[in-house]
Scaffold this active site. Structure first.
Site, PDB file in Angstrom:
ATOM      1  N   LYS A 102      48.615  35.365  42.373  1.00  0.00           N
ATOM      2  CA  LYS A 102      47.753  36.340  41.704  1.00  0.00           C
ATOM      3  C   LYS A 102      46.363  36.241  42.288  1.00  0.00           C
ATOM      4  O   LYS A 102      45.776  35.162  42.366  1.00  0.00           O
ATOM      5  CB  LYS A 102      47.689  36.050  40.192  1.00  0.00           C
ATOM      6  N   LYS A 124      44.933  35.699  47.585  1.00  0.00           N
ATOM      7  CA  LYS A 124      43.857  36.671  47.840  1.00  0.00           C
ATOM      8  C   LYS A 124      44.255  37.485  49.054  1.00  0.00           C
ATOM      9  O   LYS A 124      45.038  37.043  49.906  1.00  0.00           O
ATOM     10  CB  LYS A 124      42.521  35.960  48.104  1.00  0.00           C
ATOM     11  N   ASP A 154      39.080  43.878  43.867  1.00  0.00           N
ATOM     12  CA  ASP A 154      37.961  42.972  44.161  1.00  0.00           C
ATOM     13  C   ASP A 154      36.888  43.874  44.749  1.00  0.00           C
ATOM     14  O   ASP A 154      36.886  45.089  44.524  1.00  0.00           O
ATOM     15  CB  ASP A 154      38.398  41.859  45.122  1.00  0.00           C
ATOM     16  N   SER A 175      43.609  40.497  34.040  1.00  0.00           N
ATOM     17  CA  SER A 175      44.690  40.958  34.906  1.00  0.00           C
ATOM     18  C   SER A 175      46.022  40.392  34.440  1.00  0.00           C
ATOM     19  O   SER A 175      47.046  41.093  34.428  1.00  0.00           O
ATOM     20  CB  SER A 175      44.429  40.533  36.358  1.00  0.00           C
TER      21      SER A 175
END
Length: 457
Positions: free
Chosen positions: A101, A137, A177, A389
């Site tokens: 995640k 990421k 992001d 999230s």
């Protein structure tokens, strides 16, 4: 660049030092990643002294190597039908606690080092939330600024055409992001559905509410940051009421940190973007900031056109020269160095809490701690975004849709819990009040114990 200050005296220090030196040899060209690793390693000496089994299982050598790094070409056509090429990434670092995640960042600065630093931090941040999510990421050096909706859509579709192979609701769940908001997530999700021929809503978070997204997601990181600071202040019998606050940045994190701080009675006097900063002695008018940034997509300097008493100054780093009680860096990594930290300290700052990822370098963090300034590190203080999230994932899995108040209450409880476990870990391992040490240890121990339980793979 990492300062390589790790010692090598006790068996624990010798082990940590040896692993870090090996990491430097392999990743000398990745300063952001090394900085993130060093900041955590320094905190872990007392853990390895009390738990030699972590050395026996060689946890550090295993935890600093990503499970996998996917790097790929993204070819797309602009509005002039010219073919453009960018580089895409996904770093899947550790999934011991749950599915990978972490967000997707579209920004020209994106490279492998930054992706690895962000994914590494995400492991421990996600573990701190108490929710079943691992660390990852991703992103691209694509710059959405100045691009049309059509260009952004075509880029997102090209990016997802490769990424879809590596993600899934129970495998890896990306989010937004920097440069990736609900618009980009929508384009990415549309392409994923087209390729997979399935409505797997849980594969991406940050979707538009009403179309699989969660309420509070947009506000979550900024709100969560302020909720975390609330807990820090409560321990010294203080509140936000009548405090002067400086917030760097003017994106989602900054905007909603400002909003919540103002609701709690603070006076926020400054914010910034990558060009410069504004100082408004009468207090930031958030409606103007939102109009500039969310509606008009302009630079923050136009704020003075609305508020003649405000002052705009080039070079966003100068924002830390403004005296304040509370500083909330919400812009980007390494925006506060040692000199800025010393200026904040000299001007009487009481609390610094990080809304961005790694906005304070190691020297700055040491200045804050040495001067008795309450410091909330990013992996704890800005975990509200990924926590919400995960709440979106839960809603998608259960085909539920919670109210704003329900999600906000859960977010607040999660931030309280993160503060509590970080504070407790700092106390347990001999660093009373040091939330850097506490959050690093609390996140690390959870992941390390899971790695031992699952065996070597």
């Amino acid at each position: 660049m990492a300062t390589h200050t790790l010692g090598s005296k006790t068996p624990a220090e010798s082990y940590i030092h040896a692993v870090f030196e090996q990491l430097i040899a392999k990743n000398a060209h990745q300063p952001e990643f090394l900085q993130a690793v060093e900041e955590i390693f320094i905190s872990l000496v007392p853990v390895f002294e009390q738990h030699p089994e972590y050395i026996q299982h060689n946890i550090l050598s295993r935890i600093v190597e990503p499970d996998r790094i996917v790097s790929f070409r993204v070819s797309w056509q602009d509005d002039q039908n010219q073919v453009q090429v960018n580089r895409g990434y996904r770093v899947q670092f550790n999934n011991v606690v749950g599915p990978y995640k972490g967000g997707l960042r579209f920004h020209p600065s994106v490279n492998e080092s930054i992706m690895k630093f962000l994914a590494f931090e995400q492991i421990f941040k996600n573990a701190l939330t108490g929710l079943p999510i691992g660390g990852a990421k991703g992103g691209s050096d694509f710059n959405p600024k100045g691009k049309s909706n059509g260009e952004i859509m075509r880029f997102c579709q090209a990016y997802m055409t490769e990424l879809y192979r590596h993600i899934g609701p129970d495998v890896d769940v990306p989010a937004g992001d920097i440069g990736v908001g609900a618009r980009e997530i929508g384009f990415l999700f549309g392409q994923y559905k087209r390729i997979r021929n399935a409505h797997e809503a849980g594969v991406l978070t940050g979707k538009t509410p009403g179309y699989g997204g969660s309420l509070v997601r947009k506000e979550a990181t900024g709100y969560g940051l302020v909720y975390f600071v609330e807990e820090m202040l409560r321990d010294i019998s203080e509140t936000f009421l009548n405090k002067t606050v400086v917030v760097s940045g003017s994106g989602n994190v900054a905007i909603y940190a400002i909003k919540k701080a103002q609701e709690l009675g603070a006076k926020v006097v400054a914010c910034s973007d990558s060009d410069g900063y504004i100082f408004d002695p009468d207090g930031i008018d958030l409606n103007i900031v939102k109009e500039i940034k969310e509606v008009n997509c302009e630079r923050i300097k136009t704020y003075v056109n609305y508020r003649p008493n405000a002052i705009y100054t080039e070079d966003f780093r100068g924002i830390w020269s403004i005296p304040c009680d509370i500083a909330l860096p919400c812009a980007t990594q390494n925006e506060i160095d040692g000199d800025a930290a010393r200026t904040l300290s000299a001007n009487g700052v009481k609390v610094v809490a990080e809304g961005a990822n790694m906005p304070s370098n190691l020297e700055a963090i040491n200045v804050f701690l040495e001067n008795g300034i309450l410091f909330g590190p990013a992996k704890a203080a800005n975990a509200g975004g990924v926590a919400t999230s995960a709440l979106e994932m839960a809603q998608n899995s259960g085909r539920n849709y919670w109210t704003f108040e329900e999600v906000d209450e859960k977010l607040r409880d999660i931030m309280k819990s993160i503060y509590a476990v970080s504070k407790e870990a700092a106390h347990k391992y001999g660093s009373e009040g040091n939330l850097v040490v506490g959050s690093n240890i609390a996140g690390f121990v959870k992941v390390a114990d899971g790695m031992i339980a699952e065996g070597v793979y």
